[in-house]
Design a protein around this motif. Sequence first.
Motif, PDB file in Angstrom:
ATOM      1  N   ALA A 155      29.421 -27.241  35.954  1.00  0.00           N
ATOM      2  CA  ALA A 155      30.138 -25.986  35.718  1.00  0.00           C
ATOM      3  C   ALA A 155      31.578 -26.132  36.182  1.00  0.00           C
ATOM      4  CB  ALA A 155      29.456 -24.827  36.439  1.00  0.00           C
ATOM      5  N   SER A 156      32.404 -25.161  35.789  1.00  0.00           N
ATOM      6  CA  SER A 156      33.810 -25.164  36.181  1.00  0.00           C
ATOM      7  C   SER A 156      34.292 -23.739  36.415  1.00  0.00           C
ATOM      8  CB  SER A 156      34.675 -25.846  35.114  1.00  0.00           C
ATOM      9  OG  SER A 156      34.542 -25.186  33.868  1.00  0.00           O
ATOM     10  N   PHE A 157      35.432 -23.629  37.090  1.00  0.00           N
ATOM     11  CA  PHE A 157      36.015 -22.334  37.448  1.00  0.00           C
ATOM     12  C   PHE A 157      37.517 -22.461  37.309  1.00  0.00           C
ATOM     13  CE2 PHE A 157      37.470 -19.859  41.403  1.00  0.00           C
ATOM     14  CZ  PHE A 157      37.731 -18.715  40.679  1.00  0.00           C
TER      15      PHE A 157
ATOM     16  N   TRP B  57      34.327 -18.333  34.966  1.00  0.00           N
ATOM     17  CA  TRP B  57      33.303 -19.292  35.364  1.00  0.00           C
ATOM     18  C   TRP B  57      32.669 -19.818  34.086  1.00  0.00           C
ATOM     19  CZ3 TRP B  57      31.528 -22.049  39.320  1.00  0.00           C
ATOM     20  CH2 TRP B  57      30.231 -22.592  39.246  1.00  0.00           C
ATOM     21  N   GLN B  58      32.554 -21.135  33.982  1.00  0.00           N
ATOM     22  CA  GLN B  58      32.069 -21.745  32.743  1.00  0.00           C
ATOM     23  C   GLN B  58      30.999 -22.788  33.048  1.00  0.00           C
ATOM     24  OE1 GLN B  58      36.454 -21.821  30.622  1.00  0.00           O
ATOM     25  NE2 GLN B  58      36.050 -23.033  32.433  1.00  0.00           N
ATOM     26  N   ASP B  59      29.930 -22.789  32.243  1.00  0.00           N
ATOM     27  CA  ASP B  59      28.970 -23.877  32.299  1.00  0.00           C
ATOM     28  C   ASP B  59      28.837 -24.465  30.898  1.00  0.00           C
ATOM     29  OD1 ASP B  59      27.342 -22.109  30.873  1.00  0.00           O
ATOM     30  OD2 ASP B  59      26.152 -21.567  32.635  1.00  0.00           O
ATOM     31  N   LYS B  60      27.798 -25.211  30.636  1.00  0.00           N
ATOM     32  CA  LYS B  60      27.675 -25.888  29.342  1.00  0.00           C
ATOM     33  C   LYS B  60      27.233 -24.952  28.223  1.00  0.00           C
ATOM     34  CE  LYS B  60      26.797 -30.272  31.660  1.00  0.00           C
ATOM     35  NZ  LYS B  60      25.881 -31.417  31.868  1.00  0.00           N
ATOM     36  N   GLN B  61      26.932 -23.701  28.590  1.00  0.00           N
ATOM     37  CA  GLN B  61      26.494 -22.740  27.579  1.00  0.00           C
ATOM     38  C   GLN B  61      27.498 -21.636  27.310  1.00  0.00           C
ATOM     39  OE1 GLN B  61      24.093 -23.763  30.118  1.00  0.00           O
ATOM     40  NE2 GLN B  61      23.608 -25.293  28.558  1.00  0.00           N
TER      41      GLN B  61
END
Length: 428
Positions: free
Chosen positions: A266-268, A277-281
């Motif tokens: 994930a990333s921010f 906030w981001q993940d693979k979805q």
Amino acid sequence: MISVGMVGAGQFAPQFAKLFKLHPDVDRVFVTDLVDERASELVEAQGLDGTFPDFDAVLASDVDAVAIFTQRWTHGPLVVRALRAGKHVYSAVPMAISVDEIRDIIDAVRETGLTYMMGETSYYNPATVFARQQVAAGAFGRVFYAEGDYVHDMDLGFYAAYQYSGGDEWKRTASYPPMLYPTHSVGGVLGAIPGHAVSVSCIGVRDDRGDGVFDKDVSQFDNDFSNATALFELDNGGVVRINEMRRVGYPSHIRESRFRYFGTEASFEQLAKVSVWQDKQDSVDISDKIDTKATMSLDDPRLADVDPSLREAFVSGYAEVHDTDRLPAEYDGVPTGHEGSHQFLADDFVRAVVDRTLPPVNAWTAARFTLPGIVAHQSALQGGVRLEVPDFGDVPETASTAASTSTAGSTNAPASAGATASTTIASE
């Protein structure tokens, strides 16, 4: 109960004079300043306990702790003198401006057993607190890359601030090298993720405004960089990019420090008004978790000496991620600033002194927030050559029986170990 002697009564000090005075474990607060009237006015305005004629008088007094709010390039020697005089020390950022000065502080802390804390606001920045929580929960996976920006244009209040503190010769000091003030950017990154810098390559941008600021012929620091970008290698194989910008088209009054963290899961990321906030979805707007609201009017008389372009930083309140329940009840309803950090800074220092625990930004942590910028500036002076960043190690076990973990969402207490600092980088 402890007593505090504040050194410096400029634009930043009144915020902390108020908080020290209100703290239930502080019984007396005194002030000294090179301009006597400023010290006297602060004592009268805040109902403090008196003034000292100079720094020597503070050290000769019976105060337990010294809080240093002097100009940024003066901190190192003052801190060492205070520690050697038997005083606990709270210091505004940066820790110091050379490897030798930082070594002297760490030696003094180790030898005296006294408390040292660097007052880095970004450690309590809501974005840093949020990222620290996500790291602790394992939500990022492995954080392999992060970015920290301190984007504060000189036109947005810094000219006035340097004139206020520097007098007729203010342009000499307004040229302060950006990478020697790195803790707002570095601290916001390394205050959240594991690792410390081991090498750096930095490029400086030479100023072209032509107004006598960032002019090597005028500069006390022989500096003409107004912007600088550094790429750091971490000891765990990660990478960190840091920007220190003083000529930039960006609304620094909205958010002067901003961060990005990228992990394998994930990333921010932050922009001026949006945080995601981001993940693979998916990508989720989490601005409501880390945005702060003003706690007082920008026209409040208490901010009369602060340039209007800087006042946003002195009124911002708490965010949802802040653990305000851990603060003294005396702070309830009291205006805060710098992304809600002020109360946490004051309380963590007092708690460390009274409880004999390590503050979160102790001498060893402060070195890791400060040294990378010092070496980055040396790299920029050499055209970006990659240099080793010396390290003074983790907090030795003998420094304290336990590190303080009662910070604003802190889950990143320093590990115990020991190391000898490298001497391959010449101090300034």
